[in-house]
Design an enzyme around this catalytic site. Sequence first.
Site, mmCIF file in Angstrom:
data_model
loop_
_atom_site.group_PDB
_atom_site.id
_atom_site.type_symbol
_atom_site.label_atom_id
_atom_site.label_comp_id
_atom_site.label_asym_id
_atom_site.label_seq_id
_atom_site.Cartn_x
_atom_site.Cartn_y
_atom_site.Cartn_z
ATOM 1 N N GLY A 217 -9.452 9.442 -17.891
ATOM 2 C CA GLY A 217 -9.213 10.456 -17.158
ATOM 3 C C GLY A 217 -8.900 11.502 -16.800
ATOM 4 O O GLY A 217 -9.270 12.690 -15.901
ATOM 5 N N THR A 221 -14.961 13.952 -21.516
ATOM 6 C CA THR A 221 -16.829 13.852 -21.135
ATOM 7 C C THR A 221 -17.158 15.033 -19.874
ATOM 8 O O THR A 221 -18.064 15.447 -20.553
ATOM 9 C CB THR A 221 -17.343 12.084 -20.354
ATOM 10 O OG1 THR A 221 -16.690 10.602 -21.184
ATOM 11 C CG2 THR A 221 -18.513 12.108 -20.122
ATOM 12 N N GLU A 437 15.055 -1.920 0.497
ATOM 13 C CA GLU A 437 13.999 -0.144 0.641
ATOM 14 C C GLU A 437 15.089 0.817 0.674
ATOM 15 O O GLU A 437 15.321 1.911 0.520
ATOM 16 C CB GLU A 437 13.086 -0.219 1.240
ATOM 17 C CG GLU A 437 12.501 -1.375 1.261
ATOM 18 C CD GLU A 437 11.399 -0.918 -0.358
ATOM 19 O OE1 GLU A 437 11.404 -0.508 -1.289
ATOM 20 O OE2 GLU A 437 10.872 -2.192 -1.113
ATOM 21 N N HIS A 440 17.368 1.088 -1.820
ATOM 22 C CA HIS A 440 16.618 1.708 -3.130
ATOM 23 C C HIS A 440 16.713 3.175 -2.512
ATOM 24 O O HIS A 440 17.055 4.741 -3.538
ATOM 25 C CB HIS A 440 15.513 1.852 -3.411
ATOM 26 C CG HIS A 440 15.235 0.521 -4.322
ATOM 27 N ND1 HIS A 440 15.089 0.394 -5.595
ATOM 28 C CD2 HIS A 440 14.238 -0.238 -3.835
ATOM 29 C CE1 HIS A 440 14.622 -1.161 -5.993
ATOM 30 N NE2 HIS A 440 14.073 -1.678 -4.652
#
Length: 658
Positions: A217, A221, A437, A440
């Site tokens: 990605g 190309t 959460e 975190h």
Amino acid sequence: MTTPAQGNKPPGLGRFSKTLAFWLLVILVPVAFLQFSNASQAGGVVRIQYSEFDAQLKADNISSVIVVGGTEIHGEFVNQRGPNGAKKFTMLIPGTSFSDRELQRLTDRNVKIGAENARTGFGTFLIAALPWILMIGFWFFIMRQMQSNGQKAFSFGKSKAKLLSGDTPKVTFADVAGCDEAKYDLQEIIEFLKEPQKFTKLGGRLPKGALLVGPPGTGKTLLAKAVAGEAARPFFSMSGSDFVEMFVGVGASRVRDLFEQGKAHAPCIIFIDEIDAVGRHRGAGLGGGHDEREQTLNQLLVEMDGFESNDGVILIAATNRPDVLDPALLRPGRFDRQIMVDSPDYRGRGGILRVHMRNKPIAEDVNIDALARSTPGMAGADLANLVNEAALLAARRGHEKVFMADFEDAKDKVMLGAERKSLVMKDEERRLTAYHEAGHAVCAMLVKGNDPLHKVTIVPRGRTLGVAYTLPEDDRVSVTREQLEARLVMAYGGRVAEEIVFGHDKVTAGAASDIQFATGLSRRYVSQWGLSDAIGPILIGDNETEVFLGRDFGNRRTVSERTAQLVDEEVKRVIENAYARATKVLTENRDLLDKTAAALLEHETLTRENIEGMMRGEMMPPREPITLPPAGSAPLPAPATEPKRVPPMLGGPEPRPA
């Protein structure tokens, strides 16, 4: 001149009609012949066996016979007294010929006897030729189909390379951003093709090949397409998988044919995409045997730098697996340059976003620099998908332009997955997810070394029930021990929050992804990065990756049991330290944990600014009401997007699974 009827003929209808006509002919010819052969029976002629002939002869029911070629008898019955009222009959003579005894029997019964040579009519000829006609017709049909598909008969060994013509839409270097160094190297090759005297007068020679190497990605190309648009020289394009087919020797033959075409159009450029399909390390198969891929690679090596020179033919190839390529292919003289096309930096991402936004109506509030900073680790294909998703989202919302909010929502969708608004969760599970959460998020905010918290949400996305993720403020090429340990603390923040609030027995399996991430990071911390004081700066288990068959199978390093046990102990120690730090942080800041979880239950999504406001004692604003679509209007379904996992070196821990 095209008639109106011809002009309105759908594409492919002519080919379909020809195919249908051919198969109708194949089917109808035998049917017509059978009808023709049976027509004689309908006209009063019946085919009988010898036993019936003998019975009719004894009953004096046969008036005359004609012996045809000594193998067949045609005769007439007396007074139409044959089977089913038939007037005439035919019979094959048993044995090899009509015997004298049968002739005497007919004479004794006063039967008129005649003789004729064997008949060679159209029916007899058609019976003998029909199998051959069908075989030739079928072969002719196969050849016509191959020619209609752009292939010539018996052209298996011919190259399938496409020569870009002048009417092909051109991609130039102006359409490529984010890889300035690669563009510079390729621009030099293009200048060499246009003005070779500029370089050869100083003793320089035309490079034989350039290998574009980089993750998927990143635009390898696309760079090759830009070279084709800029070079103004013949450009042959081919995929590595086009060389090898079911026929032995086809790959090598196609390589020869490809370079023969290149020499005929020299100076020219040949581009082979995904060259690892034919350029893999020789000897990669165990057990011996003939490998068609190796024969193709050998021919490619000879054509690039063999006994005969291929002056003026430049080979450009692309791969994301340079580690499996054969060393003979990578040496100078074949691929003189290896051009690295890596993930873009901050400026490169901004340039890529501008390229993809050129033909789209972008609103004035879109901040490209902010988008570029908030998308670290994204390659060119990811950014193109981000812009496309934002445009689709804006169209779904009825906007005339693409706004910054559309880009932000599209970024969350690409990185985390689409929202699963139809998922209904129980209040207890929703509360548990909110605390997970929130754990975190609090660890990310309070533990020094973590990247800035970007967003925390309990909206189910993709395969997750909620996620808290961080984004670095700038591009990062290295990571410190402090940052790694802080990342481990954040990873275990969700599990620790569940244990503090709900107790040891209520801990769920939602931290499976966090544990997997933390364990892998801890093992690399000890065995690869040399950050463990007990182990020291020693690499342990460098070949713990996938085995490349034939090259690595017999070259696996072993680790002593004592060292392996010591590594396991150090990994456990690092994890336990992170778990203890997370427990301490969340226990000392239980009030902030509760506020964050309550705000998540009410608002579902919080940003870093929201949590910083709660840390200062500010109240969260009330939640805005959700505007439902009018009744009867069915919104377009959101396309399914695989959630993008943030790389460990660039973002926070992976989202926990549902």
